[in-house]
Write an enzyme that holds these catalytic residues in place. Structure first.
Site, short mmCIF file in Angstrom:
data_model
loop_
_atom_site.label_atom_id
_atom_site.label_comp_id
_atom_site.label_asym_id
_atom_site.label_seq_id
_atom_site.Cartn_x
_atom_site.Cartn_y
_atom_site.Cartn_z
CD GLU A 1 22.64 3.87 7.39
OE1 GLU A 1 22.87 4.08 6.20
OE2 GLU A 1 21.76 4.46 8.04
CB CYS B 1 22.45 3.18 1.57
SG CYS B 1 21.15 3.30 2.80
CB THR C 1 11.80 0.26 4.14
OG1 THR C 1 12.20 1.49 4.74
CG2 THR C 1 10.56 0.47 3.29
NE ARG D 1 5.54 14.88 -1.39
CZ ARG D 1 5.00 14.04 -2.27
NH1 ARG D 1 5.67 13.68 -3.32
NH2 ARG D 1 3.80 13.57 -2.07
CG HIS E 1 20.11 2.07 -2.42
ND1 HIS E 1 20.39 1.14 -1.44
CD2 HIS E 1 19.43 3.08 -1.79
CE1 HIS E 1 19.91 1.56 -0.29
NE2 HIS E 1 19.33 2.73 -0.48
CE LYS F 1 6.79 5.78 -6.01
NZ LYS F 1 5.76 6.66 -5.44
CG ASN G 1 16.98 0.35 2.39
OD1 ASN G 1 18.02 -0.17 1.99
ND2 ASN G 1 16.84 1.65 2.54
CB SER H 1 21.59 9.46 2.59
OG SER H 1 20.41 8.88 2.09
#
Lengths: 356, 129
Positions: free
Chosen positions: A91, A123, A164, A211, A246, A251, A278, A308
């Site tokens: 991307e 991703c 990240t 979120r 991924h 976490k 990332n 995404s």
């Protein structure tokens, strides 16, 4: 359910990774924007040097893949002319119009009689190229196909993603099973229209839905994709030696893996996010290279990407033999090669200053 | 920027493709079609290994137009293991760590860009091996 098993067996003939030399610790970002109060999603992230982008990083990863693919029966010159596709998923392609893949193909000597294309799906752009390469080789349309997932990711200054958004990725040369290091036993793709993260045309930085990027997007797609693949192949988590998911932060992959039934021991060899951040389209693909550097013949690996927008590709892989590295750098050695930079150097490397 | 000039030299910049003289077997870089050793015709392509060592170097603090964003950077005379000497930038190394005789290897990097709207030029640089 559309389970994908190639009619003619194919595998990974060579693989290679790349991580830039520079690292930005999370404390640098936190200190500037939150007076050091923010929780850190990763310890540090990789940053491309002033002369690096997705083209240059893809070239190095592809060269590493070709080194591991060459051996007694396959010379570099022989291989170059049999690569029927060079596909780069990212991307952060340097040009909006002008393929990354033609430059990479030229640099690895695969031109002119080859297919070249740039892939895009946030991703999971790299794993979709990987999946298409399986079909391209299995159908006989190409003897070998190079699938690359690579990114120099963007994060808006001060945004959660700035901690990240890293740089790096991996290249895989897919080919006939008789040349393979790893057999691709099956794969599956699971996609829905879920707008969790996007970047509009001409915008420099992506937007995300906070979120919402977790439950319906990341966890929903990875769980559905991985569970469906295991069900289709009548396999369970204990049938796998390793699992790579991924890695947008430290976490999420451990949480999703735990919910699927995988242990930390199965996931840790492929976990790189705390060290390099990332790497977006390169994320689970470079995690897999770290596993392949150490895996033993007969071991089985589950890999699930997440892109995404949204979707997840899952792969079931079985190691056939250990690679001959032939000078290719191992992934953990790239990770260990690091120079820490501060936020000021970071902004310069990211090109935030106009000099003229 | 002269697009055609850069296009013509893609292979030598991306892959270090030079020539091998069919008469004296000398390795030639950049390709020039006449062997500088025996003055005979030489048109056989030869891909260099990319391995070499720093013969000499200099660090630039006042960069020429088009290279300002990379300053300070180190330029070196690199003696390739096959013989020829090339001039190139060093990368992934701090200027204070560069030494004469240091083993280096070729990598393909961004050499320069023609402003925000122009093309990106990729080519060889060398880093510590």
């Amino acid at each position: 359910m559309s389970f994908m098993k190639p009619s003619k067996p194919v595998g990974i003939v060579g693989y290679g990774s790349y991580v830039p030399r520079y690292r930005l610790p999370g404390e640098e970002v936190s200190e500037l924007w939150t007076e050091g109060n923010a929780g850190l999603p990763v310890r540090e992230k990789s940053v491309p040097g002033l002369d690096e982008d997705v083209v240059t990083m893809s070239i190095e990863a592809a060269r590493n893949a070709m080194k591991r693919a060459t051996g007694a029966h396959l010379t570099a010159e022989n291989l170059q002319q049999k690569i029927g596709a060079v596909w780069v998923g990212s991307e952060s392609h340097p040009y909006a119009v002008k393929p990354t893949s033609t430059i990479v193909a030229e640099a690895i000597g695969a031109t002119p009689f080859t297919q070249a294309a740039d892939w895009q799906f946030a991703c999971k752009a790299g794993t979709e190229a990987f999946q298409a390469a399986i079909g391209f080789v299995s159908s006989g349309m190409a003897k070998y196909a190079m699938a690359i997932g690579m990114d120099a990711a963007q994060g808006r200054p001060g945004d959660a993603l700035e901690y990240t958004a890293g740089a790096g990725g991996a290249a895989y040369l897919i080919g006939p099973i008789e040349d393979a290091l790893v057999e691709i036993e099956g794969s599956l793709s699971y996609v829905t229209d879920t707008p969790d993260f996007w970047r509009r045309q001409y915008e420099k930085f992506p937007e995300h839905a906070g979120r919402f990027t977790g439950e319906p997007a990341y966890f929903g797609h990875i769980m559905s994709s991985a569970n469906a693949l295991m069900e289709a192949m009548t396999l369970k988590p204990s049938d796998f030696n390793y699992a790579v998911f991924h890695q947008p932060n430290a976490k999420f992959p451990l949480k999703v893996g735990g919910e699927l039934g995988f242990s930390k021991k199965q996931m840790e060899p492929g976990m790189l996010v705390n060290d390099i951040g990332n790497t977006y389209a390169g994320s689970c693909m470079i995690g897999l290279t770290a596993v392949l550097d150490m895996a033993q013949p007969g071991e089985r690996i589950l890999v699930t990407s997440f892109g995404s927008g949204a979707g997840s590709d899952s792969f079931c892989l079985r190691v056939l033999r250990k690679p001959e590295h032939n000078g290719a750098v191992k992934t953990r050695d790239y990770v260990a090669r690091r120079k820490v930079i501060d936020y000021a150097q970071y902004t310069r490397m990211k090109g935030y200053y106009k000099l003229n | 920027m002269e697009v055609a000039r850069f296009w013509r030299t893609n292979k030598q910049r991306y892959q270090l493709v030079g020539e091998e003289c069919p008469h004296c077997k000398g390795k030639i870089f950049p390709p020039r079609d006449i062997c500088p050793t025996c003055d005979k015709e030489a048109k056989v392509p030869y891909v260099f290994s990319g391995k070499g060592e720093v013969f000499s170097f200099s660090t630039l603090h006042q960069a020429p137009a088009g290279f300002e964003r990379y300053a300070p950077y180190t330029v070196a005379l690199v003696k390739l293991s096959e013989g020829p000497m090339v001039t190139a930038q060093l990368t992934d190394v701090d200027a204070s760590d560069v030494k004469i005789g240091m083993p280096v290897e070729m990598v393909t990097r961004v050499l320069r860009e023609d402003g925000e709207r122009g093309m990106l030029v990729y080519g060889y640089k060398f880093r510590p091996a």
